[in-house]
Design a protein around this motif. Structure first.
Motif, PDB file in Angstrom:
ATOM      1  N   LYS A  91       0.844  -1.189   0.000  1.00 29.09           N
ATOM      2  CA  LYS A  91       0.000   0.000   0.000  1.00 29.09           C
ATOM      3  C   LYS A  91       0.878   1.238   0.000  1.00 29.09           C
ATOM      4  CE  LYS A  91      -3.765   2.296   2.452  1.00 29.09           C
ATOM      5  NZ  LYS A  91      -4.692   2.247   3.611  1.00 29.09           N
ATOM      6  N   PRO A  92       0.635   2.192  -0.880  1.00 28.28           N
ATOM      7  CA  PRO A  92       1.492   3.388  -0.939  1.00 28.28           C
ATOM      8  C   PRO A  92       1.470   4.145   0.379  1.00 28.28           C
ATOM      9  CG  PRO A  92       0.104   3.232  -2.893  1.00 28.28           C
ATOM     10  CD  PRO A  92      -0.384   2.195  -1.938  1.00 28.28           C
ATOM     11  N   PRO A  93       2.633   4.573   0.875  1.00 29.75           N
ATOM     12  CA  PRO A  93       2.663   5.352   2.115  1.00 29.75           C
ATOM     13  C   PRO A  93       2.006   6.717   1.936  1.00 29.75           C
ATOM     14  CG  PRO A  93       4.829   5.267   1.091  1.00 29.75           C
ATOM     15  CD  PRO A  93       3.965   4.332   0.317  1.00 29.75           C
ATOM     16  N   GLU A  94       1.541   7.279   3.036  1.00 29.34           N
ATOM     17  CA  GLU A  94       0.865   8.571   2.974  1.00 29.34           C
ATOM     18  C   GLU A  94       1.814   9.699   2.621  1.00 29.34           C
ATOM     19  OE1 GLU A  94      -1.164   9.196   6.618  1.00 29.34           O
ATOM     20  OE2 GLU A  94      -2.540   7.484   6.361  1.00 29.34           O
ATOM     21  N   ASP A  95       3.070   9.559   2.972  1.00 25.91           N
ATOM     22  CA  ASP A  95       4.068  10.581   2.643  1.00 25.91           C
ATOM     23  C   ASP A  95       4.319  10.590   1.140  1.00 25.91           C
ATOM     24  OD1 ASP A  95       6.108  12.378   2.505  1.00 25.91           O
ATOM     25  OD2 ASP A  95       7.445  11.358   3.908  1.00 25.91           O
ATOM     26  N   GLN A  96       3.858  11.635   0.462  1.00 20.65           N
ATOM     27  CA  GLN A  96       3.974  11.710  -0.987  1.00 20.65           C
ATOM     28  C   GLN A  96       5.405  11.946  -1.463  1.00 20.65           C
ATOM     29  OE1 GLN A  96       1.522  11.217  -3.332  1.00 20.65           O
ATOM     30  NE2 GLN A  96       0.234  10.590  -1.605  1.00 20.65           N
ATOM     31  N   SER A  97       6.305  12.288  -0.549  1.00 21.08           N
ATOM     32  CA  SER A  97       7.693  12.520  -0.943  1.00 21.08           C
ATOM     33  C   SER A  97       8.448  11.215  -1.145  1.00 21.08           C
ATOM     34  CB  SER A  97       8.409  13.366   0.114  1.00 21.08           C
ATOM     35  OG  SER A  97       8.495  12.663   1.351  1.00 21.08           O
ATOM     36  N   ILE A  98       7.882  10.104  -0.710  1.00 23.03           N
ATOM     37  CA  ILE A  98       8.548   8.808  -0.863  1.00 23.03           C
ATOM     38  C   ILE A  98       8.352   8.304  -2.287  1.00 23.03           C
ATOM     39  CG2 ILE A  98       8.648   6.421  -0.070  1.00 23.03           C
ATOM     40  CD1 ILE A  98       7.661   7.348   2.630  1.00 23.03           C
ATOM     41  N   THR A  99       9.425   8.200  -3.013  1.00 20.61           N
ATOM     42  CA  THR A  99       9.380   7.715  -4.404  1.00 20.61           C
ATOM     43  C   THR A  99      10.394   6.585  -4.614  1.00 20.61           C
ATOM     44  OG1 THR A  99      10.968   9.413  -5.088  1.00 20.61           O
ATOM     45  CG2 THR A  99       8.619   9.958  -5.276  1.00 20.61           C
ATOM     46  N   SER A 100      10.672   5.831  -3.560  1.00 24.61           N
ATOM     47  CA  SER A 100      11.678   4.771  -3.632  1.00 24.61           C
ATOM     48  C   SER A 100      11.072   3.416  -3.298  1.00 24.61           C
ATOM     49  CB  SER A 100      12.831   5.063  -2.668  1.00 24.61           C
ATOM     50  OG  SER A 100      13.450   6.297  -2.983  1.00 24.61           O
ATOM     51  N   ILE A 101      11.569   2.390  -3.968  1.00 27.13           N
ATOM     52  CA  ILE A 101      11.181   1.007  -3.717  1.00 27.13           C
ATOM     53  C   ILE A 101      12.410   0.256  -3.200  1.00 27.13           C
ATOM     54  CG2 ILE A 101      10.256  -1.110  -4.721  1.00 27.13           C
ATOM     55  CD1 ILE A 101       8.239   1.114  -4.618  1.00 27.13           C
ATOM     56  N   PHE A 102      12.216  -0.531  -2.153  1.00 28.17           N
ATOM     57  CA  PHE A 102      13.308  -1.263  -1.518  1.00 28.17           C
ATOM     58  C   PHE A 102      13.266  -2.723  -1.943  1.00 28.17           C
ATOM     59  CE2 PHE A 102      14.881  -3.782   2.127  1.00 28.17           C
ATOM     60  CZ  PHE A 102      16.172  -3.299   2.193  1.00 28.17           C
ATOM     61  N   LEU A 103      14.389  -3.237  -2.445  1.00 28.29           N
ATOM     62  CA  LEU A 103      14.525  -4.635  -2.851  1.00 28.29           C
ATOM     63  C   LEU A 103      15.493  -5.338  -1.905  1.00 28.29           C
ATOM     64  CD1 LEU A 103      14.970  -4.230  -6.734  1.00 28.29           C
ATOM     65  CD2 LEU A 103      12.841  -4.388  -5.429  1.00 28.29           C
ATOM     66  N   SER A 104      15.083  -6.461  -1.358  1.00 30.40           N
ATOM     67  CA  SER A 104      15.940  -7.210  -0.443  1.00 30.40           C
ATOM     68  C   SER A 104      16.072  -8.654  -0.916  1.00 30.40           C
ATOM     69  CB  SER A 104      15.372  -7.172   0.980  1.00 30.40           C
ATOM     70  OG  SER A 104      14.083  -7.743   1.032  1.00 30.40           O
ATOM     71  N   SER A 105      17.014  -9.376  -0.301  1.00 32.87           N
ATOM     72  CA  SER A 105      17.297 -10.770  -0.645  1.00 32.87           C
ATOM     73  C   SER A 105      17.746 -10.917  -2.094  1.00 32.87           C
ATOM     74  CB  SER A 105      16.075 -11.658  -0.370  1.00 32.87           C
ATOM     75  OG  SER A 105      15.667 -11.572   0.967  1.00 32.87           O
ATOM     76  N   LEU A 106      18.583  -9.992  -2.538  1.00 35.63           N
ATOM     77  CA  LEU A 106      19.108 -10.069  -3.898  1.00 35.63           C
ATOM     78  C   LEU A 106      20.098 -11.229  -4.027  1.00 35.63           C
ATOM     79  CD1 LEU A 106      19.818  -6.291  -4.616  1.00 35.63           C
ATOM     80  CD2 LEU A 106      17.983  -7.673  -5.584  1.00 35.63           C
ATOM     81  N   PRO A 107      20.252 -11.797  -5.209  1.00 34.23           N
ATOM     82  CA  PRO A 107      21.254 -12.856  -5.404  1.00 34.23           C
ATOM     83  C   PRO A 107      22.654 -12.330  -5.149  1.00 34.23           C
ATOM     84  CG  PRO A 107      19.704 -12.761  -7.244  1.00 34.23           C
ATOM     85  CD  PRO A 107      19.454 -11.546  -6.421  1.00 34.23           C
ATOM     86  N   ALA A 108      23.527 -13.212  -4.725  1.00 32.76           N
ATOM     87  CA  ALA A 108      24.902 -12.810  -4.439  1.00 32.76           C
ATOM     88  C   ALA A 108      25.617 -12.320  -5.701  1.00 32.76           C
ATOM     89  CB  ALA A 108      25.668 -13.976  -3.824  1.00 32.76           C
ATOM     90  N   SER A 109      25.153 -12.782  -6.853  1.00 29.94           N
ATOM     91  CA  SER A 109      25.783 -12.390  -8.116  1.00 29.94           C
ATOM     92  C   SER A 109      25.259 -11.071  -8.664  1.00 29.94           C
ATOM     93  CB  SER A 109      25.559 -13.489  -9.163  1.00 29.94           C
ATOM     94  OG  SER A 109      24.161 -13.696  -9.368  1.00 29.94           O
ATOM     95  N   ALA A 110      24.265 -10.476  -7.994  1.00 29.97           N
ATOM     96  CA  ALA A 110      23.642  -9.257  -8.499  1.00 29.97           C
ATOM     97  C   ALA A 110      24.594  -8.071  -8.388  1.00 29.97           C
ATOM     98  CB  ALA A 110      22.355  -8.968  -7.735  1.00 29.97           C
ATOM     99  N   THR A 111      24.555  -7.226  -9.394  1.00 30.17           N
ATOM    100  CA  THR A 111      25.310  -5.974  -9.401  1.00 30.17           C
ATOM    101  C   THR A 111      24.346  -4.831  -9.694  1.00 30.17           C
ATOM    102  OG1 THR A 111      25.820  -6.120 -11.766  1.00 30.17           O
ATOM    103  CG2 THR A 111      27.372  -7.172 -10.231  1.00 30.17           C
ATOM    104  N   GLU A 112      24.854  -3.625  -9.569  1.00 29.92           N
ATOM    105  CA  GLU A 112      23.997  -2.465  -9.852  1.00 29.92           C
ATOM    106  C   GLU A 112      23.508  -2.482 -11.295  1.00 29.92           C
ATOM    107  OE1 GLU A 112      24.410   2.397 -10.070  1.00 29.92           O
ATOM    108  OE2 GLU A 112      25.521   1.306  -8.516  1.00 29.92           O
ATOM    109  N   ALA A 113      24.360  -2.914 -12.203  1.00 30.80           N
ATOM    110  CA  ALA A 113      23.989  -2.960 -13.620  1.00 30.80           C
ATOM    111  C   ALA A 113      22.904  -4.003 -13.874  1.00 30.80           C
ATOM    112  CB  ALA A 113      25.217  -3.242 -14.477  1.00 30.80           C
ATOM    113  N   THR A 114      23.043  -5.188 -13.282  1.00 27.62           N
ATOM    114  CA  THR A 114      22.040  -6.241 -13.508  1.00 27.62           C
ATOM    115  C   THR A 114      20.706  -5.871 -12.869  1.00 27.62           C
ATOM    116  OG1 THR A 114      22.804  -7.440 -11.532  1.00 27.62           O
ATOM    117  CG2 THR A 114      23.794  -8.032 -13.655  1.00 27.62           C
TER     118      THR A 114
END
Length: 331
Positions: free
Chosen positions: A219-242
Motif C-alpha cells: 500500500k502506498p505510504p501517505e508521505d507523498q515525498s517517498i518515491t523509492s522502492i526497496f529490494l531485499s534478498s538479492l542474489p549474491a551475483s547481483a550488481t547495480e547494472a544487472t
C-alpha cells in the motif's frame, strides 16, 4: 476476394463468426446473431469489418463487436469487451504482469498499416506479439493467476442506465428495458476504447492493480515525498547494472527516463530503486506486487521509508528539515 476495381476493400475484413469471451457470448447456448459485412470501422485500426450483434440472454442488453478480428488476435482480446480471453483482465493488467511492451502505433496515420502487416504475419504463421508465456516471469504469472476471473461475469451484460429516468421523464415504469438507477460519477465512468485496447491510462486496470498491491502489503505510504522502492534478498551475483537492467525490462509501462537512480548495497544484498515521481513508483509497486524475479530468485519488494534529519540541529540548521532518503522499509 474484392474486385480489382475497388482496391480500397483489399484490407477490409470478412468473417463468419466473432471472437468473444464467455461473458459477452452469454449463458444461452442457442445464440441468434445478426451479421453485417463492413458494418462499421474498427475502433482501433479504423478498417471496415464484419459486425455481429446478438442478445446474450434474458434481461440483457444487445451487444455488438467493436473491433476487427485482426486487432483482437494481436492482443488476444474479446471483440466486444476488449478483455483478455485467457484471464478475463484488462490488457494493461496483463501487459504489466508479463512485462509486455506494446509496439502498436497510436496515430491515425500508421495504425491501419500496422494492422495489415500483423494480419499478413499471423496468416504466414509468424508468432503473435502476445505469445510471450516462455519469457514471462514466474512472479507475473502468479499475479495473473490470482487476479484471473475464472467464471463468467454476466452482470456486465446488464442494460444501460435510462437517460430519461435520470432526467425524471421516463414514463414506461417496469416496462422500460433500461435500468432505473442514478449514474455514479467517478474515474470508472470515463473509459476510452483506445486506452483500454492499448493498455494505457485504463481506470479499471489501475483499480485492479492498486487493490492487489494493497493486499500484498504494498500500500502506498501517505508521505507523498517517498518515491523509492526497496529490494531485499538479492542474489549474491547481483550488481547495480544487472539490477537496473531487470528493473527497466520489468517496467515497460514506466519510461526509463523516470528512473532516477539505483543504489545497490552489495554487503546487505539489497537495493533502493529511486524514481523521479510518485506516479512511477506506484506503477512499479503494482507491477512487483508478487515480487521481482532476478537471476531465477524471487526478490522481496517493499516501499522505502523517509526519515527526519534531526542531526542538522547541531549545525544550526532548522530541525524541521526532512529528506526523502529511504533508510528502512515499511513492515
Amino acid at each position: 476476394m474484392p474486385p480489382k476495381a475497388d482496391i480500397n476493400k483489399a484490407g477490409w475484413e470478412q468473417s463468419e463468426f466473432p471472437i468473444l469471451c464467455e461473458t459477452c457470448l452469454g449463458a444461452n447456448p442457442f445464440v441468434r446473431m445478426s451479421k453485417q459485412e463492413f458494418g462499421r470501422s474498427c475502433g482501433t485500426c479504423a478498417r471496415p469489418f464484419t459486425v455481429f450483434r446478438w442478445n446474450p440472454g434474458s434481461g440483457a442488453r444487445y451487444k455488438a463487436t467493436v473491433i476487427c478480428q485482426t486487432c483482437a488476435k494481436v492482443k488476444n482480446v474479446c471483440q466486444t469487451c476488449l478483455l483478455d480471453l485467457e484471464y478475463g483482465l484488462p490488457t494493461q493488467v496483463r501487459d504489466t504482469a508479463l512485462a509486455v511492451q506494446s509496439e502498436a502505433p497510436t496515430s491515425d496515420i500508421n495504425r491501419e498499416y500496422y494492422a495489415q502487416n500483423m494480419e499478413s504475419k499471423m496468416g504466414d504463421g509468424t508468432t503473435s506479439m502476445m505469445q510471450v508465456g516462455s519469457r514471462a516471469s514466474s512472479a507475473g504469472k502468479e499475479m495473473l493467476k490470482q487476479l484471473a476471473r475464472t467464471n463468467p461475469y454476466y452482470k456486465r451484460n446488464r442494460p444501460h442506465i435510462c437517460s430519461f429516468f435520470v432526467k425524471g421523464e421516463c414514463k414506461r415504469g417496469d416496462e422500460c428495458p433500461y435500468r432505473h438507477e442514478k449514474p455514479v460519477e467517478n474515474e470508472l465512468s470515463h473509459q476510452n476504447i483506445q486506452d483500454r485496447y492499448h493498455g494505457r491510462n485504463d481506470p479499471v486496470a489501475r483499480k485492479i492493480m492498486a487493490t492487489h498491491a494493497d493486499t500484498q502489503g504494498l500500500k502506498p505510504p501517505e508521505d507523498q515525498s517517498i518515491t523509492s522502492i526497496f529490494l531485499s534478498s538479492l542474489p549474491a551475483s547481483a550488481t547495480e547494472a544487472t539490477v537496473r537492467t531487470h528493473v527497466v525490462n520489468s517496467l515497460p509501462q514506466v519510461p526509463s527516463s523516470q528512473l532516477k537512480s539505483v543504489v545497490h548495497v552489495t554487503k546487505s544484498r539489497c537495493a533502493f530503486i529511486n524514481f523521479k515521481d510518485r506516479f512511477s513508483a506506484e506503477r512499479a509497486a503494482e507491477a512487483w506486487a508478487n515480487g521481482l524475479d532476478i537471476d531465477g530468485e524471487r526478490i522481496i519488494v517493499k516501499w522505502g521509508r523517509s526519515r527526519n534529519t534531526n542531526a542538522t540541529k547541531a549545525t544550526g540548521a532548522s530541525s524541521s528539515t526532512s529528506v526523502a532518503v529511504p533508510m528502512a522499509v515499511d513492515t
